[in-house]
Design an enzyme around this catalytic site. Structure first.
Site, PDB file in Angstrom:
ATOM      1  N   HIS B  91      28.295   5.719 141.013  1.00 34.33           N
ATOM      2  CA  HIS B  91      29.374   6.561 140.507  1.00 34.33           C
ATOM      3  C   HIS B  91      30.674   5.780 140.345  1.00 34.33           C
ATOM      4  O   HIS B  91      31.382   5.928 139.362  1.00 34.33           O
ATOM      5  CB  HIS B  91      29.563   7.735 141.471  1.00 34.33           C
ATOM      6  CG  HIS B  91      30.671   8.641 141.103  1.00 34.33           C
ATOM      7  ND1 HIS B  91      30.635   9.429 139.972  1.00 34.33           N
ATOM      8  CD2 HIS B  91      31.858   8.885 141.701  1.00 34.33           C
ATOM      9  CE1 HIS B  91      31.752  10.124 139.901  1.00 34.33           C
ATOM     10  NE2 HIS B  91      32.515   9.811 140.928  1.00 34.33           N
ATOM     11  N   HIS B 142      31.177  16.519 136.909  1.00 38.15           N
ATOM     12  CA  HIS B 142      31.086  16.930 138.314  1.00 38.15           C
ATOM     13  C   HIS B 142      29.785  17.697 138.494  1.00 38.15           C
ATOM     14  O   HIS B 142      29.763  18.826 138.969  1.00 38.15           O
ATOM     15  CB  HIS B 142      32.308  17.772 138.723  1.00 38.15           C
ATOM     16  CG  HIS B 142      32.827  17.418 140.067  1.00 38.15           C
ATOM     17  ND1 HIS B 142      33.259  18.334 140.989  1.00 38.15           N
ATOM     18  CD2 HIS B 142      32.986  16.204 140.670  1.00 38.15           C
ATOM     19  CE1 HIS B 142      33.666  17.719 142.090  1.00 38.15           C
ATOM     20  NE2 HIS B 142      33.508  16.436 141.916  1.00 38.15           N
TER      21      HIS B 142
END
Ligand SMILES: Nc1ncnc2c1ncn2[C@@H]1O[C@H](COP(=O)(O)OP(=O)(O)O)[C@@H](O)[C@H]1O
Lengths: 97, 654, 234, 97
Positions: B91, B142
């Site tokens: 990430h 998200h």
């Protein structure tokens, strides 16, 4: 018919923005003695004889609360309500709800 | 792990110490009692090279751990291990996608860069739009948090992208959201869809950011892995652009916003937990601690005041740079600020305002508590900076300073727990050349065309088909979603739903007096559209990404705006699957080549991998956002037909 | 020029919209800060929309305790015109300047849509510019807009002509959006000076950015009213 | 430090759409024995010795509840918590809050 209260609160390690805002507001309005407020939900249930304690646990844990972020308590209120002090000028007694 | 830190709950009264209700206003922190074990300091790490560390649980591979030891010349401390592991995660480090993302840079010509003030690598790209204004915009994902806790996951997704935009010195002026769900009638969709939509609404509406567009798509591949992409657009005067960096020895590092709590540090708890399993003394507290949900709760009110205070300190020229805290929290903010600066940085974790009584250094550094920012402030401005925070009732603390020399040094309880070259944390993470392979199944997929589907053969069947189509979840009205979003707030929304692109008027959005714009002169605006058809992309990722670009481009053009810059959010499946890497690299090449063809640059983006459920990858979903400029918002094209009598309907293209 | 104070609480969002509406109507907006009890010599006050203090606890509840609002309550009781929009309406109810309360929408969701309203009273300080029975189209956007009060209060409001605006039109995209009792969208005080409504007239001042410019009538009305009283006292 | 619970409920004559929605959802999910649910708020306060019962009444009646629409009960929880049944797989005991 029996009355049941379910109180749901955000887990203590998780941020409670509402409680935070209320604590600050109380401090501003002259109540610094309240050092912490956590806000949760309160449910008043009316249940018939078919609803067991296990049912209540399930209801609380699957629908009323979100187990990911909340914890809860289930309290059967009958026969004797547990509140030791109840009051509001205009309030009908809680049992009338 | 044998060296728990004092914060790590092996204290006999751990359960009681876990009393971490949120004493707002109680500024002084109780010094936690020193536990029986020593802090894992740098000194200690040097003396205990053979201590076993749970690096695999933290997601690091053997060679990555070896590399960290090589960089440091010793084993990392627990706090350093926490920092590296999170910053070197997929990430944060883009380790699987980096080699492919380079292609964007390679295909961006000087001409395309002409209007770019900041590009890939900054918090968000910035584009000069003329008249002294600049725009910054970005989409971010998200996805995983939104599946675990739909409302809060989506809400904090909006919060995160808004802080990214804010860190550039821009006033956030609008948001958009791109949503992908499993089938509308799947049981879990009843939990996921309303929660996510309400979360986007609850956070964005409370910030006063009009929602000017987005997407809602249903497909079985997203069941168990919904996509929540959120975009934010910000406006600034081009002269006022800031980049996040910590330069100038002696400048102070100020952490401001919400307190730091145990949010989102689920993974890092392995650094503390092993020792305590079965510890009779630890009791319920220890259990609770070890089961920390990796969920963060958003506080949009805190973010709203954070925005206003941040814009005020920018406007007053009080700061050198500001970094938002998002994923990876302080680990990311401190290492990135220092890496982008000209020196090093010293941070004292004891100065960080905490929401939990006891937190280890690793936990403080990894906490993903929301609504926090980190500013670099010249010493003479610190008082003025803190005064702005007080005005907005925001907590702020000086937690360190910029230093000479190139190290990031972090202390806790007076001892050094981190001493690293910041670039190695922030930018020198691993880069993977993962195998790339077009899957054998691709040909069969393409061969399976619509030719075999039944066609309507009578007017009644045609009618039936049409009704089925317009009632289908992917084509029906989006009002159930868009009615929950405030599109009016702040009064600068010139186009929003049902238009193909949103338009925001910018002069007033920046707070220029309405009186100046009451004059009938042209009023500049920006348009934005985002699109992606992932079924096309599945069939041909290269062309699919180009189609997404072309659709967003057309949607901007049809409002009357001139497309100017591109952003993207690349949502793909498991990068360890060579066919997913093929989809990703094809999509990147398609998008980059398409942008070169159109002559507009990609200014930034986001990659989200590992979107899969039980081994099934999502459809490749490269969401493309196109930003356009419109010289005069009064001349925008209103969607639909029939506004005036005698309109002529023309079909362009083939 | 007439001076309209526009309050900003932490979490207020529509303050610049309210200020813009005041300017469009040719008056002067004066920013007022929640923590400052000084009303800066304004002639009227607009309490704008948003989520003051996050609307945590109950919408408007914490803002109702703010220093600036204490001053507003005092001046309002002495006759100063006050308009509460959306969150501002909630604040005025919480502060006791207007009766009733605003609860969670019956549909349980935030709802943003263009809404038709009937102007039920065209004699209040804030509504004289409208024709009797006029219907106006303005944005509405809230999660807690369901007006409730007990029957006696509702009867009194109706009897005294204090229902200012009512939701009209047929569903599903018009009509009562949230279960408000008697379709009430806005009310006023007995003297017509203090008014509150859930929909947003300040978002309907220019067809460029809103559905209409129907909302400007409220500010123009107050400007008219103040021109008389301000003219008389200054 | 003492702990105080304040429960706030909407007056019984006022529509509680959340409670209604929950009752309907419970009936759908196999709990028809729950005949009525009303949703309110639950606050956990921590107060120091300066906060009297009269203070608590004022705090509840002016800030935590809106007397126009709500009634409330104030319960001092110390020394003995009144909940008779508490539970949640993951929950720490309520007293740990
Ligand atoms: N998740 C969302 N958030 C905000 N706006 C959305 C969202 N989904 C759809 N919209 C808006 O609703 C309108 C219709 O959407 P859609 O049916 O996808 O349009 P189209 O098919 O023309 O691309 C558009 O204006 C779009 O921006």
């Amino acid at each position: 018919m029996a009355r049941v209260a379910v109180d749901v609160v955000i887990k203590s390690e998780i941020l409670d923005p509402q409680g935070k805002a209320i604590t600050a507001a109380l401090a501003r309005t002259g109540h610094p003695g309240v050092t912490s407020v956590r806000q949760g939900k309160h449910f008043d249930l009316e249940v018939d004889g078919t609803v067991s304690d296990a049912d209540l646990e399930e209801i609380a844990g699957t629908l009323l609360a979100n187990p990911v972020i909340e914890t809860w308590t289930v309290t059967r209120l009958d026969p004797a309500p547990s509140a030791v002090a109840a009051g509001s000028a205009e309030a009908e007694p809680e049992a009338a709800l | 792990m044998t060296a728990p830190e004092p914060g790590a709950l092996h204290h006999p009264d751990a359960a009681e110490l876990l009393d971490i209700t949120d004493p707002v206003g109680a500024v002084e922190l109780v010094e936690p009692p020193a536990g029986p074990g020593p802090i894992d300091t740098v000194e200690r790490a040097e003396g205990s090279p053979d201590e076993e560390q749970p690096y695999r649980e933290l997601g690091l591979k053997d060679d990555e751990y070896a590399r960290i030891r090589e960089i440091l010349g010793r084993r990392p401390t627990a706090a350093e291990l926490a920092m590296y592991s999170v910053m070197w995660s997929e990430h944060c480090s883009y380790k699987s996608s980096k080699v492919h993302l380079r292609y964007f840079g390679e295909t961006t010509t000087e001409a395309m860069k002409a209007q770019m003030l900041a590009g890939i690598g900054e918090n968000a790209g910035v584009v000069d739009i003329g008249n002294g204004y600049a725009v910054t915009f970005k989409v971010e994902s998200h996805n995983h948090p939104s599946f675990v806790e739909p409302y809060q996951g989506a809400a904090t997704g909006v919060g995160g992208i808004v802080r990214d935009i804010l860190a550039m010195g821009a006033r956030p002026v609008a948001v958009m959201d791109q949503l992908r769900f499993g089938p509308a009638d799947a049981p879990d969709s009843q939990r996921v869809v309303p929660g996510i939509v309400a979360g986007v609404a609850g956070y964005g509406n409370s910030l006063g950011l009009p929602n000017i567009g987005g997407e809602v798509v249903f497909d079985p591949s997203y069941a168990g892995n919904p996509l929540v992409n959120a975009a934010c657009i910000g406006v600034l005067r081009s002269a006022d652009m800031y980049t996040a960096h910590a330069s100038g020895a002696g400048n102070q590092v100020v952490l401001y916003g919400s307190r730091t709590g145990l949010d989102g540090i689920g993974g890092v708890s392995v650094l503390a937990s092993d020792t305590f399993s079965g510890d009779a003394h630890a009791g319920g507290g220890s259990n609770a601690r070890r089961k920390l949900p990796s969920v963060q709760v958003g506080d949009p009110f805190a973010e709203k005041v954070l925005i206003e205070a941040t814009l005020e300190v920018f406007a007053a020229g009080l700061v050198v740079g500001i970094q938002d805290l998002g994923g990876a929290g302080l680990s990311c903010a401190t290492s990135e600020l220092a890496a982008a600066g000209d020196g090093g940085m010293r941070i004292d974790l004891d100065a960080v305002p905490l929401r939990a009584d006891i937190m280890s250094a690793a936990e403080i550094l990894s906490s993903e508590s929301q609504e926090r920012m980190c500013a670099v402030v010249p010493p003479e401005n610190v008082e003025a900076f803190l005064a702005v925070c007080r005005k907005w009732e925001i907590e702020a603390a000086v937690i360190g300073e910029v230093t000479e020399g190139g190290r990031l040094v972090i202390t806790h309880h007076g001892q050094t727990v981190v001493d690293v070259p910041p670039r190695t944390v922030a930018h020198e993470g691993p880069v993977y050349e993962r195998p790339v392979a077009r899957p054998d199944s691709q040909d069969a997929l393409i061969a399976d065309t619509t030719a075999g589907l039944a066609r309507p053969s009578s007017p009644d069947e045609l009618r039936e088909l049409l009704l089925t189509m317009i009632a289908s979840p992917n084509l029906c009205s989006r009002a159930w979603v868009t009615d929950q979003y405030d599109r009016y707030v702040r009064g600068n929304t010139v186009l929003a739903q049902p238009a193909d692109a949103g338009i925001i008027r910018i002069s007033e959005a920046l707070g220029d007096s309405p009186a100046t714009t009451l004059l009938d002169g042209p009023e500049r605006g920006i348009a934005m559209a985002t699109d992606c058809n992932s079924r096309y992309t599945m069939l041909d990722p290269y062309t699919g990404a180009q189609l997404a670009l072309a659709e967003a481009y057309r949607n901007v053009v049809t409002t009357g705006a001139v497309p100017t810059a591109v952003t993207n959010c690349l949502n793909f499946g498991n990068p360890e699957d060579p066919s997913v890497m093929w989809q990703l690299s094809q999509a990147i090449h398609g998008l980059a080549d398409g942008c070169a063809e159109l002559g507009i640059p990609v200014t930034g983006g986001n990659v989200s991998l590992y979107n899969q459920t039980a081994g099934t990858n999502i459809l490749p979903t490269p969401v493309v956002g196109v930003l356009g400029i419109i010289d005069d918002v009064r001349r925008r094209t209103i969607p639909g037909i029939g506004h005036d009598d005698g309109e002529t309907l023309l079909l362009l293209g083939d | 020029m007439t001076r309209f104070g526009v309050i900003t609480f932490p979490g207020t969002l529509d303050d610049i919209d309210a200020a813009r509406a005041v300017e469009y109507a040719g008056a002067t907006p004066v920013p007022l800060w929640h923590a400052d009890a000084d009303l800066k010599d304004v002639d009227a006050v607009v309490v704008p929309g948003g989520f003051s203090y996050g609307d945590y606890l109950r919408a408007g509840a914490i803002a109702a305790q703010a220093p600036v609002l204490r001053s507003v309550v005092d001046r309002a009781r002495a006759g100063m015109p006050v308009l509460g929009i959306c969150n501002g309406f909630q604040v005025l109810c919480e502060a006791g300047l207007l009766p009733g309360a605003l609860l969670r929408n019956a549909g349980l969701r935030f709802l943003c849509r263009d809404q038709w309203l009937r102007v039920e009273n065209t004699t209040s300080t804030w509504t004289t510019r409208y024709e009797p029975g006029a219907e106006i189209l303005v944005p509405m956007k809230n999660a807690e807009g369901r007006f409730v009060a007990d029957e006696a209060v509702l009867d009194e409001l109706e009897g005294e002509g204090r229902v200012l605006f009512r939701y009209v039109g047929d569903g599903p995209t018009q009509g009562n959006p949230n279960g408000s009792l008697r379709d009430i969208a806005g009310i006023c005080s007995a003297d017509g000076r203090i008014a509150g409504l859930m929909p947003h007239p300040e978002h309907a001042i220019d067809p460029l950015t809103g559905p209409t410019d129907d909302g400007l009538g409220l500010v123009y009305s107050a400007v008219d009213a103040l021109a008389q009283t301000v003219g008389a006292t200054r």
